[in-house]
Motif scaffolding. Structure first.
Motif, PDB file in Angstrom:
ATOM      1  N   LEU A  25      23.665  31.853  -8.450  1.00  0.00           N
ATOM      2  CA  LEU A  25      23.917  30.929  -7.348  1.00  0.00           C
ATOM      3  C   LEU A  25      22.788  30.977  -6.319  1.00  0.00           C
ATOM      4  CD1 LEU A  25      25.828  28.907  -5.965  1.00  0.00           C
ATOM      5  CD2 LEU A  25      26.940  30.865  -4.861  1.00  0.00           C
ATOM      6  N   ALA A  26      22.358  32.173  -5.942  1.00  0.00           N
ATOM      7  CA  ALA A  26      21.271  32.306  -4.971  1.00  0.00           C
ATOM      8  C   ALA A  26      20.000  31.650  -5.489  1.00  0.00           C
ATOM      9  CB  ALA A  26      21.029  33.782  -4.644  1.00  0.00           C
ATOM     10  N   SER A  27      19.736  31.810  -6.769  1.00  0.00           N
ATOM     11  CA  SER A  27      18.556  31.192  -7.368  1.00  0.00           C
ATOM     12  C   SER A  27      18.650  29.673  -7.305  1.00  0.00           C
ATOM     13  CB  SER A  27      18.424  31.662  -8.823  1.00  0.00           C
ATOM     14  OG  SER A  27      17.339  31.027  -9.441  1.00  0.00           O
ATOM     15  N   ARG A  28      19.812  29.129  -7.636  1.00  0.00           N
ATOM     16  CA  ARG A  28      20.005  27.672  -7.612  1.00  0.00           C
ATOM     17  C   ARG A  28      19.908  27.115  -6.194  1.00  0.00           C
ATOM     18  NH1 ARG A  28      23.799  25.509 -11.496  1.00  0.00           N
ATOM     19  NH2 ARG A  28      23.182  26.330 -13.527  1.00  0.00           N
ATOM     20  N   LEU A  29      20.465  27.839  -5.227  1.00  0.00           N
ATOM     21  CA  LEU A  29      20.473  27.356  -3.843  1.00  0.00           C
ATOM     22  C   LEU A  29      19.197  27.723  -3.085  1.00  0.00           C
ATOM     23  CD1 LEU A  29      24.137  28.253  -2.755  1.00  0.00           C
ATOM     24  CD2 LEU A  29      23.254  26.032  -3.537  1.00  0.00           C
ATOM     25  N   ARG A  30      18.367  28.568  -3.706  1.00  0.00           N
ATOM     26  CA  ARG A  30      17.190  29.109  -3.035  1.00  0.00           C
ATOM     27  C   ARG A  30      17.618  29.831  -1.751  1.00  0.00           C
ATOM     28  NH1 ARG A  30      12.952  28.173  -5.625  1.00  0.00           N
ATOM     29  NH2 ARG A  30      11.429  28.434  -3.978  1.00  0.00           N
ATOM     30  N   ALA A  31      18.658  30.629  -1.906  1.00  0.00           N
ATOM     31  CA  ALA A  31      19.232  31.387  -0.798  1.00  0.00           C
ATOM     32  C   ALA A  31      18.893  32.863  -0.963  1.00  0.00           C
ATOM     33  CB  ALA A  31      20.756  31.201  -0.776  1.00  0.00           C
ATOM     34  N   THR A  32      19.028  33.602   0.113  1.00  0.00           N
ATOM     35  CA  THR A  32      18.837  35.051   0.060  1.00  0.00           C
ATOM     36  C   THR A  32      20.061  35.688  -0.588  1.00  0.00           C
ATOM     37  OG1 THR A  32      17.498  35.025   2.051  1.00  0.00           O
ATOM     38  CG2 THR A  32      18.501  37.119   1.464  1.00  0.00           C
ATOM     39  N   LEU A  33      19.839  36.638  -1.463  1.00  0.00           N
ATOM     40  CA  LEU A  33      20.926  37.384  -2.102  1.00  0.00           C
ATOM     41  C   LEU A  33      21.057  38.737  -1.414  1.00  0.00           C
ATOM     42  CD1 LEU A  33      23.022  37.825  -4.343  1.00  0.00           C
ATOM     43  CD2 LEU A  33      21.150  38.622  -5.806  1.00  0.00           C
ATOM     44  N   LEU A  34      22.251  39.017  -0.881  1.00  0.00           N
ATOM     45  CA  LEU A  34      22.528  40.292  -0.223  1.00  0.00           C
ATOM     46  C   LEU A  34      23.655  40.985  -0.958  1.00  0.00           C
ATOM     47  CD1 LEU A  34      22.522  39.063   3.500  1.00  0.00           C
ATOM     48  CD2 LEU A  34      20.604  40.007   2.196  1.00  0.00           C
ATOM     49  N   ASP A  35      23.358  42.089  -1.597  1.00  0.00           N
ATOM     50  CA  ASP A  35      24.364  42.858  -2.322  1.00  0.00           C
ATOM     51  C   ASP A  35      24.640  44.132  -1.525  1.00  0.00           C
ATOM     52  OD1 ASP A  35      25.497  44.864  -4.153  1.00  0.00           O
ATOM     53  OD2 ASP A  35      25.152  43.365  -5.704  1.00  0.00           O
ATOM     54  N   GLN A  36      25.890  44.281  -1.101  1.00  0.00           N
ATOM     55  CA  GLN A  36      26.242  45.430  -0.261  1.00  0.00           C
ATOM     56  C   GLN A  36      25.872  46.750  -0.930  1.00  0.00           C
ATOM     57  OE1 GLN A  36      30.409  46.601   0.206  1.00  0.00           O
ATOM     58  NE2 GLN A  36      30.092  46.565   2.425  1.00  0.00           N
ATOM     59  N   ASP A  37      26.103  46.867  -2.224  1.00  0.00           N
ATOM     60  CA  ASP A  37      25.773  48.114  -2.911  1.00  0.00           C
ATOM     61  C   ASP A  37      24.275  48.400  -2.854  1.00  0.00           C
ATOM     62  OD1 ASP A  37      28.423  48.536  -3.526  1.00  0.00           O
ATOM     63  OD2 ASP A  37      28.251  47.885  -5.615  1.00  0.00           O
ATOM     64  N   SER A  38      23.459  47.390  -3.144  1.00  0.00           N
ATOM     65  CA  SER A  38      22.004  47.582  -3.107  1.00  0.00           C
ATOM     66  C   SER A  38      21.527  47.949  -1.715  1.00  0.00           C
ATOM     67  CB  SER A  38      21.293  46.302  -3.561  1.00  0.00           C
ATOM     68  OG  SER A  38      21.643  45.976  -4.879  1.00  0.00           O
ATOM     69  N   MET A  39      22.157  47.343  -0.701  1.00  0.00           N
ATOM     70  CA  MET A  39      21.730  47.558   0.686  1.00  0.00           C
ATOM     71  C   MET A  39      22.157  48.902   1.248  1.00  0.00           C
ATOM     72  SD  MET A  39      22.667  43.800   2.182  1.00  0.00           S
ATOM     73  CE  MET A  39      22.202  44.181   3.864  1.00  0.00           C
ATOM     74  N   THR A  40      23.287  49.425   0.784  1.00  0.00           N
ATOM     75  CA  THR A  40      23.853  50.593   1.475  1.00  0.00           C
ATOM     76  C   THR A  40      24.097  51.820   0.600  1.00  0.00           C
ATOM     77  OG1 THR A  40      26.139  49.851   1.132  1.00  0.00           O
ATOM     78  CG2 THR A  40      25.022  49.054   3.125  1.00  0.00           C
ATOM     79  N   ASN A  41      24.135  51.672  -0.711  1.00  0.00           N
ATOM     80  CA  ASN A  41      24.502  52.824  -1.548  1.00  0.00           C
ATOM     81  C   ASN A  41      23.590  54.047  -1.407  1.00  0.00           C
ATOM     82  OD1 ASN A  41      26.850  51.693  -2.459  1.00  0.00           O
ATOM     83  ND2 ASN A  41      26.215  51.503  -4.583  1.00  0.00           N
ATOM     84  N   PRO A  42      22.268  53.876  -1.251  1.00  0.00           N
ATOM     85  CA  PRO A  42      21.454  55.092  -1.078  1.00  0.00           C
ATOM     86  C   PRO A  42      21.886  55.931   0.124  1.00  0.00           C
ATOM     87  CG  PRO A  42      20.061  53.243  -1.676  1.00  0.00           C
ATOM     88  CD  PRO A  42      21.432  52.677  -1.406  1.00  0.00           C
ATOM     89  N   LEU A  43      22.232  55.274   1.234  1.00  0.00           N
ATOM     90  CA  LEU A  43      22.700  56.019   2.402  1.00  0.00           C
ATOM     91  C   LEU A  43      24.115  56.552   2.202  1.00  0.00           C
ATOM     92  CD1 LEU A  43      21.249  53.864   5.311  1.00  0.00           C
ATOM     93  CD2 LEU A  43      20.509  56.133   4.566  1.00  0.00           C
ATOM     94  N   VAL A  44      24.954  55.783   1.514  1.00  0.00           N
ATOM     95  CA  VAL A  44      26.306  56.259   1.207  1.00  0.00           C
ATOM     96  C   VAL A  44      26.226  57.530   0.355  1.00  0.00           C
ATOM     97  CG1 VAL A  44      28.429  55.730  -0.064  1.00  0.00           C
ATOM     98  CG2 VAL A  44      27.418  54.013   1.458  1.00  0.00           C
ATOM     99  N   ASP A  45      25.283  57.566  -0.579  1.00  0.00           N
ATOM    100  CA  ASP A  45      25.111  58.754  -1.423  1.00  0.00           C
ATOM    101  C   ASP A  45      24.738  59.978  -0.586  1.00  0.00           C
ATOM    102  OD1 ASP A  45      25.709  57.213  -3.630  1.00  0.00           O
ATOM    103  OD2 ASP A  45      23.613  56.959  -4.257  1.00  0.00           O
ATOM    104  N   VAL A  46      23.929  59.782   0.451  1.00  0.00           N
ATOM    105  CA  VAL A  46      23.557  60.893   1.340  1.00  0.00           C
ATOM    106  C   VAL A  46      24.790  61.406   2.074  1.00  0.00           C
ATOM    107  CG1 VAL A  46      22.258  61.523   3.414  1.00  0.00           C
ATOM    108  CG2 VAL A  46      21.168  60.143   1.627  1.00  0.00           C
ATOM    109  N   VAL A  47      25.586  60.482   2.622  1.00  0.00           N
ATOM    110  CA  VAL A  47      26.807  60.881   3.333  1.00  0.00           C
ATOM    111  C   VAL A  47      27.757  61.596   2.370  1.00  0.00           C
ATOM    112  CG1 VAL A  47      28.819  60.057   4.612  1.00  0.00           C
ATOM    113  CG2 VAL A  47      26.576  59.032   5.026  1.00  0.00           C
ATOM    114  N   ALA A  48      27.893  61.055   1.153  1.00  0.00           N
ATOM    115  CA  ALA A  48      28.777  61.675   0.158  1.00  0.00           C
ATOM    116  C   ALA A  48      28.346  63.113  -0.126  1.00  0.00           C
ATOM    117  CB  ALA A  48      28.784  60.849  -1.127  1.00  0.00           C
TER     118      ALA A  48
END
Length: 195
Positions: A25-48
């Motif tokens: 969908l992002a590709s078709r709309l030429r929109a930015t794709l924001l995936d919560q896991d990609s954005m935050t999981n590295p820091l969540v892993d540190v907290v974990a």
């Protein structure tokens, strides 16, 4: 008059294909794709690791990181809106799809920054979900596969309690995206004619 940037929120059970459909969908709309896991999981892993949690299923970890994870997403969405760029967001948004007040607050926040919010729900059957978990056999799915019945019972497979665009996750991502685009175009026309 140009339409407001759109914020399309992709939600659905784990394994429903949110990331795949969102990418298309992002590709078709030429929109930015924001995936919560990609954005935050590295820091969540540190907290974990700091609190000795095994993963997001640990209530201690979920209590610490849920709000900050969503706030990270919100802030980047706001930056995109200020730049006039539509976004496709991948995250569970469980509270927002279950509670009309939480959804209204999210939509209001998006509108305050010049965007329009749309919720997309990827519907999937329990049987298809189990099939996908077994076929991908990812390390993150080991605990789920060990107790499939309990895992499936813990999921909320019901449709949202707020306005949404429904797509059938059994279909190919290209067909899902075509259905989403048709509905978004219809919604834009409706908004313009009402205004």
């Amino acid at each position: 008059m140009a339409s407001a940037p759109q914020v399309i929120i992709m939600t659905g059970p784990p394994g429903s294909g949110k990331s795949t459909t969102a990418l298309e969908l992002a590709s078709r709309l030429r929109a930015t794709l924001l995936d919560q896991d990609s954005m935050t999981n590295p820091l969540v892993d540190v907290v974990a690791s700091l609190i000795g949690a095994a993963g997001l299923d640990d209530p201690r970890l979920a209590a610490l990181v849920r709000e900050p994870r969503y706030e990270c997403v919100h802030r980047v969405v706001q930056d995109c809106l200020h730049a006039g760029i539509s976004t496709v967001v991948v995250a569970p948004f469980t509270a927002e799809r279950r509670d009309p007040r939480a959804w209204a607050e999210l939509a209001r926040r998006i509108e305050a920054h010049g965007g329009t919010a749309h919720l997309v729900w990827l519907r999937i059957s329990a049987g298809e979900l189990v099939r996908r978990l077994r076929s991908r056999s990812a390390a993150r799915d080991r605990a789920k596969l060990a107790d499939l019945e309990g895992y499936v019972a813990s999921l909320d497979l019901t449709a949202p309690a707020v306005p949404f665009i429904e797509v059938d996750s059994h279909e190919a991502a290209t067909l899902q995206v075509a259905a989403i685009q048709t509905r978004l175009e219809h919604d834009q026309v409706t908004v313009r004619t009402q205004g």
